[in-house]
Design a protein around this motif. Structure first.
Motif, PDB file in Angstrom:
ATOM      1  N   MET A  75     151.809  39.865  81.797  1.00 35.13           N
ATOM      2  CA  MET A  75     150.504  40.600  81.051  1.00 35.13           C
ATOM      3  C   MET A  75     149.745  39.638  81.050  1.00 35.13           C
ATOM      4  N   ALA A  76     149.803  38.040  80.482  1.00 34.51           N
ATOM      5  CA  ALA A  76     148.954  36.877  80.457  1.00 34.51           C
ATOM      6  C   ALA A  76     148.378  36.507  81.781  1.00 34.51           C
ATOM      7  N   ALA A  77     149.122  36.659  82.786  1.00 41.31           N
ATOM      8  CA  ALA A  77     148.646  36.048  84.297  1.00 41.31           C
ATOM      9  C   ALA A  77     147.844  37.172  84.681  1.00 41.31           C
ATOM     10  N   ALA A  78     148.192  38.597  84.524  1.00 42.73           N
ATOM     11  CA  ALA A  78     147.336  39.614  85.131  1.00 42.73           C
ATOM     12  C   ALA A  78     145.979  39.610  84.293  1.00 42.73           C
ATOM     13  N   ALA A  79     145.843  39.367  83.005  1.00 42.23           N
ATOM     14  CA  ALA A  79     144.541  39.257  82.581  1.00 42.23           C
ATOM     15  C   ALA A  79     143.646  37.947  82.908  1.00 42.23           C
ATOM     16  N   SER A 102     147.885  45.274  78.782  1.00 36.75           N
ATOM     17  CA  SER A 102     148.975  45.589  77.942  1.00 36.75           C
ATOM     18  C   SER A 102     149.128  46.910  77.517  1.00 36.75           C
ATOM     19  N   ALA A 103     148.067  47.600  76.666  1.00 34.96           N
ATOM     20  CA  ALA A 103     148.482  48.816  76.194  1.00 34.96           C
ATOM     21  C   ALA A 103     148.757  49.991  77.357  1.00 34.96           C
ATOM     22  N   SER A 104     147.889  49.951  78.442  1.00 31.31           N
ATOM     23  CA  SER A 104     148.313  50.974  79.471  1.00 31.31           C
ATOM     24  C   SER A 104     149.581  50.694  80.102  1.00 31.31           C
ATOM     25  N   GLY A 105     149.672  49.541  80.501  1.00 32.27           N
ATOM     26  CA  GLY A 105     151.013  48.917  80.920  1.00 32.27           C
ATOM     27  C   GLY A 105     152.302  49.314  80.291  1.00 32.27           C
ATOM     28  N   TYR A 123     166.332  47.572  78.425  1.00 36.82           N
ATOM     29  CA  TYR A 123     165.600  46.363  78.978  1.00 36.82           C
ATOM     30  C   TYR A 123     166.520  46.178  80.367  1.00 36.82           C
ATOM     31  N   GLU A 124     167.222  46.949  80.844  1.00 34.77           N
ATOM     32  CA  GLU A 124     167.921  46.746  82.103  1.00 34.77           C
ATOM     33  C   GLU A 124     166.912  45.970  83.041  1.00 34.77           C
ATOM     34  N   PRO A 125     167.152  44.826  83.371  1.00 30.17           N
ATOM     35  CA  PRO A 125     166.284  44.073  84.145  1.00 30.17           C
ATOM     36  C   PRO A 125     166.048  44.224  85.547  1.00 30.17           C
ATOM     37  N   ARG A 126     167.112  44.850  86.200  1.00 33.55           N
ATOM     38  CA  ARG A 126     167.146  45.382  87.352  1.00 33.55           C
ATOM     39  C   ARG A 126     165.959  46.583  87.704  1.00 33.55           C
ATOM     40  N   PHE A 127     165.687  47.211  86.780  1.00 32.41           N
ATOM     41  CA  PHE A 127     164.862  48.346  86.779  1.00 32.41           C
ATOM     42  C   PHE A 127     163.508  47.794  86.060  1.00 32.41           C
ATOM     43  N   LEU A 128     163.536  47.445  84.877  1.00 31.62           N
ATOM     44  CA  LEU A 128     162.453  47.135  84.259  1.00 31.62           C
ATOM     45  C   LEU A 128     161.522  46.100  84.725  1.00 31.62           C
ATOM     46  N   VAL A 129     161.750  44.989  85.069  1.00 35.73           N
ATOM     47  CA  VAL A 129     161.176  43.927  85.666  1.00 35.73           C
ATOM     48  C   VAL A 129     160.356  44.209  87.225  1.00 35.73           C
ATOM     49  N   PRO A 130     161.199  44.920  87.964  1.00 36.82           N
ATOM     50  CA  PRO A 130     160.161  45.323  89.212  1.00 36.82           C
ATOM     51  C   PRO A 130     159.053  46.453  88.728  1.00 36.82           C
ATOM     52  N   GLY A 133     156.343  44.768  87.384  1.00 34.63           N
ATOM     53  CA  GLY A 133     155.367  44.109  88.112  1.00 34.63           C
ATOM     54  C   GLY A 133     154.451  45.050  88.951  1.00 34.63           C
ATOM     55  N   MET A 134     154.931  46.233  89.324  1.00 33.28           N
ATOM     56  CA  MET A 134     154.211  47.165  89.988  1.00 33.28           C
ATOM     57  C   MET A 134     153.073  47.442  89.091  1.00 33.28           C
TER      58      MET A 134
END
Length: 314
Positions: A75-79, A102-105, A123-130, A133-134
């Motif tokens: 979120m910080a890098a996107a902003a 952040s709010a919309s994402g 928080y399942e990382p294999r689903f949540l992280v990708p 990112g999108m």
């Protein structure tokens, strides 16, 4: 036997950079400078190599605080990147971009992971992280387009309401094009990856429909939220010219008083007789045309529909 992804050797991976080298050669030949493209390519390589090692560690650890740390960095890098077209990254603008992304994402991620996929744990990382990112990258692009267009419209003298509408339309162009082209022009990334990994095409289609709907929603929400916040906390400066564009883009010219213009022309307004008043009007109209042409670049008669005063008889 389930199909597996083929392993790509480093030598074969280098073949993928042949189109990149061709573009760099074109940029050099046209004297456009290839440094920016070369820097972006090198940065892409370094970032992907780093994130590969980071995700390997995050997936192996399977801890919620590590997943949350990855989301915060995203979120910080996107902003930060979203405000690149504006040049000046003021703390206020960074805060507005971060709030919108952040709010919309986070809302879109919550709906996707809990309402559609029902992940357990959440928080399942294999689903949540990708998915994060999108989601955050789409919000970043939408905010970037909206911020740049709004800034340009206000600088051109457009009314704030009209600038907001045009900025939101611009921010939604990539997502609308994707909705029109999906399945006809391209197969999106998630669907392609699942098919390559051996998933059934119909299952891959369902996942892609979910992603397309979420990305369109997050693009519109993030852009609209950023524009709404900007109007209240970062209104910017609207260029003031000899004429103003209203919300429906119609021309409204601000007319100074004839007495003031006559003073600029060095003419007295208390002359007697029709001929004296006619001379004043001629000088007043001459000053008005000169000023209007200087700020608008078009003729006074064409913009305002006025005609020069005629000489009175007698």
């Amino acid at each position: 036997m389930e199909p597996t992804l083929p392993t790509i050797s480093l030598l074969r991976l280098a073949v993928a950079f042949i189109p990149v080298a061709a573009v760099l050669a074109i940029l050099l030949h046209w004297s456009l400078g290839a440094w920016n493209a070369l820097y972006a390519t090198a940065r892409m390589l370094i970032q992907l190599l780093i994130v590969g090692y980071v995700l390997t560690f995050v997936f192996a650890a399977d801890q919620p605080y590590l997943v949350l740390a990855v989301l915060v960095v995203m979120m910080a890098a996107a902003a930060w990147i979203a405000l690149r077209p504006l040049g000046a990254r003021t703390p206020r603008r960074l805060g507005l971009a971060l709030a919108a992304i952040s709010a919309s994402g986070i809302l879109a991620l919550a709906l996707t992971t809990q309402g559609v996929l029902a992940l357990d744990p959440w928080y399942e990382p294999r689903f949540l992280v990708p998915l994060a990112g999108m989601t955050f990258s789409t919000a970043m692009n939408a905010v970037s387009l909206a911020a740049e267009r709004r800034h340009a419209e206000l600088a051109a003298g457009t009314a704030p309401a009209a600038a907001r509408r045009r900025a939101l339309e611009t921010a939604l162009i990539p997502q609308l094009n994707s909705l029109f082209a999906v399945g006809l022009v391209n197969l999106p990334g998630m669907m392609t990856g699942q098919i390559l990994s051996g998933a059934a095409p119909l299952i891959a289609v369902r996942y892609q429909i979910m992603v397309m709907a979420v990305l369109f929603g997050v693009a519109g929400m993030s852009a609209a939220l950023y524009l709404w916040l900007s109007e209240r906390f970062d209104p910017g400066r609207q260029r003031r010219t000899g004429f103003q564009l209203s919300g429906n883009s119609t021309l409204r010219k601000r007319r100074p008083s004839k007495k003031a213009l006559a003073g600029l022309a060095g003419t007295k307004t208390d002359g007697e007789g029709p001929r004296s008043r006619w001379r004043v009007r001629r000088k007043v109209e001459a000053v008005r045309r000169t000023r209007f042409r200087a700020v608008s670049g078009c003729s006074y008669e064409h913009a305002a529909g006025d005609t020069a005063p005629r000489q009175p008889r007698g």
